[in-house]
Structure formats: structure tokens, C-alpha cells
Design an enzyme around this catalytic site. Structure first.
Site, short mmCIF file in Angstrom:
data_model
loop_
_atom_site.label_atom_id
_atom_site.label_comp_id
_atom_site.label_asym_id
_atom_site.label_seq_id
_atom_site.Cartn_x
_atom_site.Cartn_y
_atom_site.Cartn_z
CD GLU A 192 -10.25 -3.89 -19.60
OE1 GLU A 192 -10.63 -4.24 -18.47
OE2 GLU A 192 -10.26 -4.67 -20.58
CG HIS B 67 -14.56 -4.92 -16.89
ND1 HIS B 67 -15.59 -5.81 -16.77
CD2 HIS B 67 -13.88 -5.28 -18.01
CE1 HIS B 67 -15.54 -6.68 -17.79
NE2 HIS B 67 -14.51 -6.37 -18.55
#
Ligand SMILES: [Zn+2]
Length: 694
Positions: free
Chosen positions: A478, A481
Site C-alpha cells: 500500500e 501505491h
């Protein structure tokens, strides 16, 4: 739902519509209440509608500035309100927020329809697109124009009025269904808890007991233990509990989310969504939804995606069969008189891992402290991209969320990063990156506000938060991202950060996971929670040696989902669909091993049906994995996994480049060539697997 008594008076004081003047221009979360959203949405939607109408009705001939740039500058207030709202619907929802979400999602769909099916507006874009070579545009402007044109065409802007009317109705209905789907999954997750006594905890190590105790306390059951359907809770239970009966009970509840009958059953919703998507694809001139969806992806066709999946699938099945045999042998050796079932796999795999590598999760876990892993992710970003992270005390939407000011090597503000790591009842399951504000340089130099939301088990007060190695990988994923959003360096918001095809968007995230496995990173940050000592060298070596262990299972669990997704969205007879039967038959067709269940069964497959971002696109993770394995090999080949020259190219063409280029072109600019699947097969331990037809 509460409504304000005096709409006019409340609008003046509506914090969503006021200017946000804090240091980081964060929304004033402390004063935002559910009843502020509807009037804020109403005003923001009306304002955007007026802006669009003015652009479409402009009496001057269409030019880039009065059409494309004007569109890019429009809708700011709506973005602001919607970004706050959707952070809350995912990470801190409530009955009130859910009610507004059901009300607002078809309105937003209608609003998008009015934009993308606006014939006058499309006429201007089409005219510009036709003479794009004579407009004197720079490369980024040309790309924005091209992307607008594709978006409008794919939305049906060029269709007859009757077809457009139908498309609009389909989009609105799909938006409502998607909202309901996600809410149903959350409802099923909330309604199940397995309440355990001390005597039910056989096999559970301390960290699992501690998390279960904390979960019980949160639910007013102090002194007892609760297993929930959050992945970190149920998966660790399945891994360690020696109580076969309880494993089966938890597993059955987990795989039946969205399939329990009654008002939260998702199967009828799926039938309707698949039929509507199929109808929409046909209206737009495609044979089916998968064809439509992949036409604007890096893969381009379902056949290209399938080719990769099929190749991996046959190898993975062979590997999984060998893994199954080893687990069954262990059961027999222990005197067990039963065949390995899906709720046994994780338990015996953990035992076998311990036996084979002298490694168990309970021994590793104290070395993966949440705060240390956050530091490790930050330090990796410093070494690759020169970023620094300073914690800041800003009021956020939940006390568990934390914020960091992100600066570059010269001390300039790059972004605000928010990490919200713990599971709670008000949060949807899974892990994701999202944003409160995206980067752009059009009107002003706007820096992004980016979030990572995860579902790690929250420790009891005073105890350190510990992650599994998989959790730590999720954190790095994550964060990859998040970097894609934070490092974004484009002018036009349409192209910013993660606004890339979904089979390319997992490259920055999956690539980032590789740095977690770099020995020097682990040596520095994997430190024992009690002693502060680094992980012993032998333990580290054993941990890294298990990287290909149980990968047959993992790839089968994932790839089956990707194949069923593509098949479901290519099904010629979507209207006569029976979801349970379809899933069963399709798994039979691909010869799914009986001991493994899809990672996401259709009734709770939120990637496909909650919003639909990955519908006919779940293959993206594997597609991106070809890229990430090949991309990390570029660092390895340089002899330095932090090689500055490679990192600079990576930043220039991937992490900061948003959607400036076609994905294949961007990748080639970084790597000097297109990717091959060699590094992926090696990483997953599939090189030696003998290929057999299923
Ligand atoms: Zn991802």
C-alpha cells in the site's frame, strides 16, 4: 438519516463548503458531521454542472484552453466533498454514512452521465481530437486530449440518444448495486464473531490470543476471546488453532460472506450487475464486458490476459498438488484419519513450515513491529527517492489514524501521508490507498494528501502492534501505491498519480514489496519487540528461504479468482446466470484443487462488485507481477538494490509519471525493453514445476 432543520443556515456553517485553512489544508474532521454531506454534495454538484454547461455552450470555437483545460479546472468543490466522504465510507462508516452513500451513489452516477453523455461537449472534444496535430500542443496536453476523447467514446458520447438514455440508466443502477454489495459484505462480517473461552485456545500463540482478547474487549466481552472475519484475525486463527471443529466453523463463515440468504445476500446483485455490464458493453459495440474492459488496459485483450494466467495456472496446480501431498502425509503420520480440507490447509502448512525450515510464525512475529515496518518503508523511500517523513499532530477522522509531513532532499513539502492501520467495526475489510487531494500544477502547485488504510489486528493497550510477514508485505504494498500518488509530477489532474490502467497500477505497489525482503532492510528494522535485538542471521535466512514455500496454494487461490472473473465477464448468457452454479462449474472446468477455495468467492468479491474497479481486471495483479519481478531484476542486475541511476529512471518513468505515457512505453523507458515473465516464474518458485494439462 438526520436532516438539517434549516438548510440555508446550515450551508453557511457547513465545514465541507468552507475554506480549509490549516497547515496542510486538511478537512476539519472534528466539525464534519454526517448531515453536512447531502447539502454539500448538492451545492458541489450544481456548481460542477454549471461549469460543464458553460464549457459546452461556449460560443467561441473549441480550443484546448476553453474545452480541455477548462474541464480539468472544473469540479474542484465536488472532488473535495467526495474525497472526504469516500474516505469515511471505507474507513470509518456508520449507519448514517451508509444511508447517505446509498442515496448519493446513483446521484454521482447521474452526474457523470450528464458529463460523459453531453453531446455538445463531446462535439467540441471530437473536433479538437480530429485536428490534434495542428493545435500546437505539448506532449502532456496531447495526452490529456487523447485520454478525454477515449473516455467520452468509451462512455458512449458518440451514440444515438436512445442508446445513451439506456446507458445512463445502467450506470445509475450499477452504482447503487455496487454500494449495496460492499455494505452487505461489511454487514455479514460484523454479524459474525466467534466468542471463545480460555479452553478453546489450543494451539494459539500469545500474539493471536492478545489480538483475540483485544477484539473481545472492544465488543464488551472482557476476559473472553473473539475471532472476527477480518483477514488478520481469521487467517491467523486458521493457521494456528488445533481445534479442527472451530477452524471449520470460522472458515465456513468466512467463505460464505454475502451468501447467507436474507437481505445481505449478494447473489441476485451479481446477476443483475453482470447482465447490466454485458448490455453496456454491447451498446458500446463490444462482444462482452471483458472485451470492453481490456480494450483500454495494457493487456488490450482478454486473450492476452488469459495466456499469462493459463501458463501460471498449470504450473501452480502442479506445485499445489505436491504441497497437498506433503500436508496429507503429515496428517497421516500424526494418526489423523481424515482427508485434508480447506480449513486444514493453513494449519498444516504452518506446521510443515515449522518442521521443514524450523520456522514458525510465532517466532517471527515479535520481529515485525508495526512502527518499525512503517520506518522501514519510509527509509526505503528515502534511499530510493530522497524523501523524509516527519510525524505531525493533525486532527484526523479517527484517533487511530496518523499523519506525516513528507519532504524531499531539499526540504520542500512533497505530500501529507496518512496511515490508518488497525481493523475496526466501522472499516471495510482489505487494505487500500486513497487520497483526500491529488497532485496537479494546472491552477496552482497542488501537493497531494494520500492515505493508506489497512486492517491489522489492534493490540491491547500498552502492548506493541505486531504484524505477520504478510501484513508487513501489505504495508509495503500500500505504501508503494501511496508513493505513486505522492511523487506524482504532472500538470493535468486527469493524468496524476494512480490514474493509470489497473493492470499497470499494481506495478509501483508490488515492486515496493521487494524491498521488504532485502536482508539489510530486515536486519535494520526487524527488531524484537521485547528486547530490541535484530533478527538473528539464521532466522533471517530461514525466513527468506521460505519465500517459495506454499506458493502453489497462494497462486492457485489467486489465479482461480482471476480466471473466474474473466469467464464471468465474458459469459454469453449473462441474463440466465446462477452465481453458485457458475462458480462451481467454472472451477470444475479449470480443475480447481478441492482443498483450496478461491481467495475471494463471488458473493464477497469486492474487487469486482463493490465499485467494480477490478471487474474483468483481477488478472491485473499477475500482469503487474510480471512487471514488478522484471523491474526489481533491473536493480539486482545493477548490483545494488538501491542503485541511484535505476531509482531515478524508476521515479521519472513510473512513480512520478502518472498517465503521461502508454504503460508499455513507460515501462520500456525505465527498463530499456519490454518485460518477460522469467523473473516472475523464478520468484514464485514455478520454474521447475512440470507443466501438465489441467
Ligand atoms: Zn494494490
Amino acid at each position: 438519516m438526520k436532516r438539517p432543520k434549516n438548510a440555508a443556515a446550515s450551508e453557511n456553517k457547513n465545514p465541507l463548503l468552507a475554506e480549509w485553512t490549516g497547515t496542510f489544508e486538511l478537512p476539519p474532521f472534528a466539525s464534519i458531521r454526517p448531515e453536512h454531506f447531502r447539502p454539500a454534495f448538492d451545492r458541489a454538484l450544481a456548481a460542477h454542472r454549471a461549469e460543464i454547461d458553460a464549457i459546452a455552450a461556449n460560443a467561441s470555437a473549441p480550443g484546448f484552453d476553453n474545452t480541455i483545460a477548462a474541464l480539468e479546472k472544473s469540479g474542484r468543490e465536488l472532488d473535495r466533498v467526495a474525497n472526504v466522504f469516500f474516505v469515511l465510507t471505507g474507513a470509518d462508516t456508520s449507519d448514517e454514512i451508509e444511508a447517505i452513500e446509498r442515496e448519493i451513489s446513483p446521484l454521482l452516477a447521474r452526474h457523470n452521465n450528464a458529463l460523459y453523455l453531453n453531446r455538445a461537449l463531446y462535439a467540441r472534444i471530437a473536433e479538437l481530437y480530429k485536428k490534434r496535430d495542428r493545435l500546437g500542443l505539448d506532449a502532456e496536453q496531447a495526452r490529456v486530449l487523447e485520454r478525454y476523447h477515449i473516455r467520452f467514446v468509451r462512455a458512449g458520447a458518440g451514440l444515438e440518444e436512445q442508446a445513451q438514455g439506456r446507458l445512463a440508466a445502467i450506470n445509475e443502477r450499477l452504482a447503487s448495486l455496487g454500494t449495496k454489495f460492499g455494505q452487505n459484505v461489511l454487514a455479514d462480517e460484523k454479524s459474525f464473531t466467534m466468542l471463545l473461552e480460555e479452553s478453546d485456545l489450543a494451539g494459539l500463540p500469545d500474539f493471536v490470543r492478545a489480538a483475540a482478547r483485544a477484539a473481545a474487549e472492544e465488543r464488551g466481552e472482557a476476559g473472553k476471546y473473539v475471532i472476527t472475519l477480518a483477514r488478520s484475525s481469521v487467517e491467523t486463527f486458521l493457521q494456528f488453532s488445533s481445534r479442527r471443529d472451530l477452524r471449520e466453523k470460522a472458515f465456513q463463515a468466512w467463505i460464505r460472506r454475502g451468501e447467507n440468504g436474507g437481505t445481505t445476500d449478494n447473489r441476485a446483485l451479481i446477476v443483475e450487475m453482470v447482465a447490466l455490464r454485458d448490455e453496456r458493453a454491447k451498446l458500446l459495440g463490444f462482444a462482452n464486458f471483458a472485451d470492453y474492459r481490456l480494450d483500454d488496459q495494457m493487456a488490450k485483450t482478454p486473450a492476452a490476459a488469459r495466456k499469462l494466467l493459463d501458463d501460471v495456472w498449470s504450473r501452480a496446480r502442479t506445485k499445489a498438488a505436491a504441497e497437498r501431498d506433503a500436508l496429507q502425509a503429515m496428517i497421516t503420520e500424526e494418526g489423523g484419519n481424515f482427508a485434508l480440507a480447506p480449513w486444514d490447509w493453513r494449519y498444516y502448512a504452518e506446521k510443515l513450515r515449522k518442521a521443514r525450515y524450523d520456522l514458525d510464525e510465532a517466532e517471527i512475529k515479535p520481529y515485525f513491529q508495526l512502527d518499525k515496518m512503517i520506518e522501514a518503508a519510509f527509509e526505503t523511500a528515502r534511499r530510493l527517492f530522497g524523501l523524509s517523513f516527519k510525524p505531525v499532530a493533525e486532527p484526523l477522522y479517527h484517533p487511530d489514524a496518523r499523519a506525516w509531513d513528507v519532504t524531499d532532499a531539499r526540504g520542500r513539502h512533497v505530500a501529507l501521508f496518512i496511515g490508518d492501520y488497525f481493523a475496526r467495526g466501522s472499516k471495510h475489510s482489505g487494505a487500500w490507498m486513497t487520497s483526500l487531494r491529488d497532485q496537479e500544477k494546472l491552477a496552482a502547485d497542488v501537493r497531494p494528501i494520500v492515505l493508506n488504510v489497512c486492517n491489522f489486528s489492534k493490540p491491547a493497550a500498552g502492548e506493541p502492534a505486531l504484524l505477520s510477514f504478510d501484513d508487513a508485505r501489505t504495508l509495503f504494498h500500500e505504501f508503494g501505491h501511496a508513493l505513486h500518488g505522492m511523487l506524482s509530477n504532472v500538470t493535468y489532474p486527469l493524468l496524476a498519480g494512480t490514474a493509470v490502467p489497473s493492470d499497470f497500477v499494481e506495478l509501483p505497489s508490488q515492486l515496493y514489496e521487494h524491498w521488504l525482503e532485502v536482508p539489510e532492510v530486515l536486519r535494520q528494522y526487524a527488531r524484537h519487540a521485547a528486547t530490541g535485538q535484530p533478527m538473528p542471521q539464521t532466522l533471517l535466512e530461514r525466513l527468506l528461504a521460505t519465500r517459495t514455500f506454499n506458493q502453489g496454494f497462494a497462486i492457485v487461490e489467486y489465479t482461480s479468482c482471476a480466471l473466474v472473473d474473466l469467464d464471468l465477464h465474458s459469459a454469453p448468457d449473462a441474463a440466465a446466470l446462477d452465481v453458485t452454479e457458475f462458480e462451481r462449474k467454472d472451477l470444475e472446468r479449470i480443475a480447481m484443487p478441492a482443498e483450496i477455495v478461491m481467495r475471494h468467492r463471488l458473493p464477497h468479491f469486492q474487487h469486482l462488485f463493490s465499485g467494480g474497479g477490478y471487474a474483468a481486471g483481477y488478472y491485473s495483479y499477475m500482469w503487474s507481477e510480471v512487471l514488478d519481478a522484471d523491474a526489481f531484476a533491473a536493480f539486482e542486475e545493477s548490483g545494488d538494490v538501491f542503485d541511484p541511476a535505476t531509482a531515478k529512471r524508476l521515479r521519472d518513468f513510473v512513480y512520478s509519471a502518472g498517465n503521461l505515457r502508454e504503460p508499455a512505453e513507460a515501462y520500456k523507458s525505465f527498463r530499456g525493453r519490454l518485460p518477460t515473465a522469467d523473473a516472475l516464474l523464478k520468484k514464485r518458485g514455478l520454474v521447475d514445476a512440470v507443466v501438465k494439462a489441467p
